[in-house]
Write an enzyme that holds these catalytic residues in place. Structure first.
Site, PDB file in Angstrom:
ATOM      1  CG  HIS A 117      -2.042  -1.077   1.054  1.00  0.00           C
ATOM      2  ND1 HIS A 117      -2.788  -1.547   2.112  1.00  0.00           N
ATOM      3  CD2 HIS A 117      -2.497  -1.742  -0.042  1.00  0.00           C
ATOM      4  CE1 HIS A 117      -3.645  -2.465   1.666  1.00  0.00           C
ATOM      5  NE2 HIS A 117      -3.481  -2.606   0.384  1.00  0.00           N
ATOM      6  N   GLY A 186      -1.604  -9.368  12.693  1.00  0.00           N
ATOM      7  CA  GLY A 186      -2.230  -8.069  12.948  1.00  0.00           C
ATOM      8  C   GLY A 186      -2.984  -7.492  11.771  1.00  0.00           C
TER       9      GLY A 186
HETATM   10  P1  OAD Z   1      -7.335  -3.373  10.420  1.00  0.00           P
HETATM   11  O1  OAD Z   1      -7.521  -2.169  11.279  1.00  0.00           O
HETATM   12  O2  OAD Z   1      -8.457  -3.748   9.503  1.00  0.00           O
HETATM   13  O3  OAD Z   1      -7.043  -4.644  11.323  1.00  0.00           O
HETATM   14  C1  OAD Z   1      -6.095  -4.625  12.355  1.00  0.00           C
HETATM   15  C2  OAD Z   1      -6.038  -6.015  12.945  1.00  0.00           C
HETATM   16  O4  OAD Z   1      -5.020  -6.033  13.933  1.00  0.00           O
HETATM   17  C3  OAD Z   1      -7.331  -6.473  13.624  1.00  0.00           C
HETATM   18  O5  OAD Z   1      -7.653  -7.779  13.171  1.00  0.00           O
HETATM   19  C4  OAD Z   1      -6.971  -6.473  15.112  1.00  0.00           C
HETATM   20  O6  OAD Z   1      -7.643  -7.490  15.827  1.00  0.00           O
HETATM   21  C5  OAD Z   1      -5.486  -6.741  15.051  1.00  0.00           C
HETATM   22  N1  OAD Z   1      -4.674  -6.242  16.208  1.00  0.00           N
HETATM   23  C6  OAD Z   1      -4.817  -5.090  16.904  1.00  0.00           C
HETATM   24  N2  OAD Z   1      -3.851  -4.954  17.840  1.00  0.00           N
HETATM   25  C7  OAD Z   1      -3.062  -6.058  17.726  1.00  0.00           C
HETATM   26  C8  OAD Z   1      -1.877  -6.511  18.399  1.00  0.00           C
HETATM   27  N3  OAD Z   1      -1.302  -5.806  19.381  1.00  0.00           N
HETATM   28  N4  OAD Z   1      -1.348  -7.703  18.027  1.00  0.00           N
HETATM   29  C9  OAD Z   1      -1.915  -8.443  17.028  1.00  0.00           C
HETATM   30  N5  OAD Z   1      -3.013  -8.057  16.356  1.00  0.00           N
HETATM   31  C10 OAD Z   1      -3.584  -6.884  16.685  1.00  0.00           C
HETATM   32  O7  OAD Z   1      -5.953  -3.142   9.621  1.00  0.00           O
HETATM   33  P2  OAD Z   1      -5.434  -3.856   8.300  1.00  0.00           P
HETATM   34  O8  OAD Z   1      -5.852  -5.267   8.237  1.00  0.00           O
HETATM   35  O9  OAD Z   1      -3.999  -3.545   8.190  1.00  0.00           O
HETATM   36  O10 OAD Z   1      -5.518   0.150   3.384  1.00  0.00           O
HETATM   37  O11 OAD Z   1      -6.212  -3.036   7.182  1.00  0.00           O
HETATM   38  C11 OAD Z   1      -5.974  -3.324   5.846  1.00  0.00           C
HETATM   39  C12 OAD Z   1      -6.026  -2.066   5.010  1.00  0.00           C
HETATM   40  O12 OAD Z   1      -7.254  -1.365   5.260  1.00  0.00           O
HETATM   41  C13 OAD Z   1      -4.969  -1.036   5.352  1.00  0.00           C
HETATM   42  O13 OAD Z   1      -3.723  -1.312   4.739  1.00  0.00           O
HETATM   43  C14 OAD Z   1      -5.568   0.218   4.819  1.00  0.00           C
HETATM   44  C15 OAD Z   1      -6.981   0.063   5.315  1.00  0.00           C
HETATM   45  O14 OAD Z   1      -7.966   0.721   4.566  1.00  0.00           O
HETATM   46  C16 OAD Z   1      -5.159   1.234   2.668  1.00  0.00           C
HETATM   47  O15 OAD Z   1      -4.913   2.297   3.178  1.00  0.00           O
HETATM   48  C17 OAD Z   1      -5.101   0.991   1.185  1.00  0.00           C
END
Ligand code: OAD
Ligand code: ZN
Length: 245
Positions: A117, A186
């Protein structure tokens, strides 16, 4: 911390590891995730800030929002999770495939990284595509203009409706397919095409391990899901490896 024996056996015999990471790995560095109760997308509408149309409509507002996020990133540090992944390079061929734009894997010392990204530290001119790093820019309070052509300079991040950088996606996908173990750390794994990466790994025969504080869309398809903070679990995995080698 106790891990499933099957996973430890796979880890002992593995050569190539892939870490597919999302916002959760940086949560313990103090960077907000996108979804969940304190998620960025609960407070902000993505289409008003993270799209090309939004930028063209109000370039200063979008630029300033990214400047704010850059400041947060600059004021934070890689956490124990990023650092453990970087240290695993001493024992394995490690590739990081990240959805994060925060550059924390690189700052932690990982050397092979595919950024699906983009990267918040980098910018480019919307007209002539010249790249600019922040140090190359003088006035960053409002949206800067290209020194070559006068065009608007935007952050080099993937916005809604935009394609992923093809070289990063295909490089990440290949690494996933060749990996012995693919860790999904994560991420809610709901944003495509990025979320195809762990599925490609599994289809190609990799052992799929998820590390997350809670179950996700992917949990039913993994070989092993470990629930807890990545900044705590990843150092334990590193410790186990150190004792073996
Ligand atoms: P999300 O905010 O959708 O998900 C974050 C994940 O991290 C969740 O499943 C939480 O349960 C988990 N989490 C939180 N704290 C944690 C910790 N300390 N240890 C382990 N896990 C933890 O974020 P992404 O999956 O990265 O795209 O989102 C994907 C994309 O959506 C991003 O790259 C962004 C967004 O729109 C763009 O900007 C193109
Ligand atoms: Zn230009």
């Amino acid at each position: 911390m106790q891990f499933k024996q099957e996973f430890l056996d796979k880890l002992k015999n593995a050569k190539k590891l892939v870490f597919f990471t999302g916002a959760g790995i940086s949560a313990e560095s103090g960077i907000a995730t996108f979804r969940g109760k304190d998620g960025i997308w609960n407070k902000m509408k993505p289409e008003e800030l993270a799209s090309f149309d939004a930028f063209m409509k109000n370039p200063d507002l979008v630029w300033q929002w990214y400047q704010h996020r850059r400041e947060i990133v600059h004021n934070t540090k890689p956490n124990a999770g990023h650092i453990a992944i970087a240290e695993l390079e001493k024992f394995y061929d490690v590739t990081v495939v990240t959805q994060n734009i925060d550059n924390l894997h690189r700052r932690a010392g990982s050397t092979k990284i595919f950024e699906l990204h983009g990267n918040i530290e980098r910018n480019f001119c919307v007209d002539c595509k010249t790249f600019y790093y922040l140090n190359d820019l003088e006035n960053t309070e409002s949206v800067p203009h290209c020194k070559k052509c006068g065009g608007l300079i935007r952050p080099d991040v993937v916005w809604f409706g935009e394609f992923l950088p093809q070289d990063q996606f295909s490089g990440g996908e290949k690494a996933a397919e060749w990996s012995d173990l693919c860790f999904v750390v994560g991420t809610s794994a709901v944003v495509y095409p990025a979320a195809y990466i762990p599925m490609s790994a599994k289809r190609a025969g990799a052992y799929l391990v998820e590390i997350n504080i809670e179950p996700t869309e992917l949990s039913t398809n993994t070989d092993y899901s470990v629930f807890g903070k990545s900044g705590e679990i990843l150092p334990h995995i590193l410790e186990f490896i150190k004792q073996q080698k």
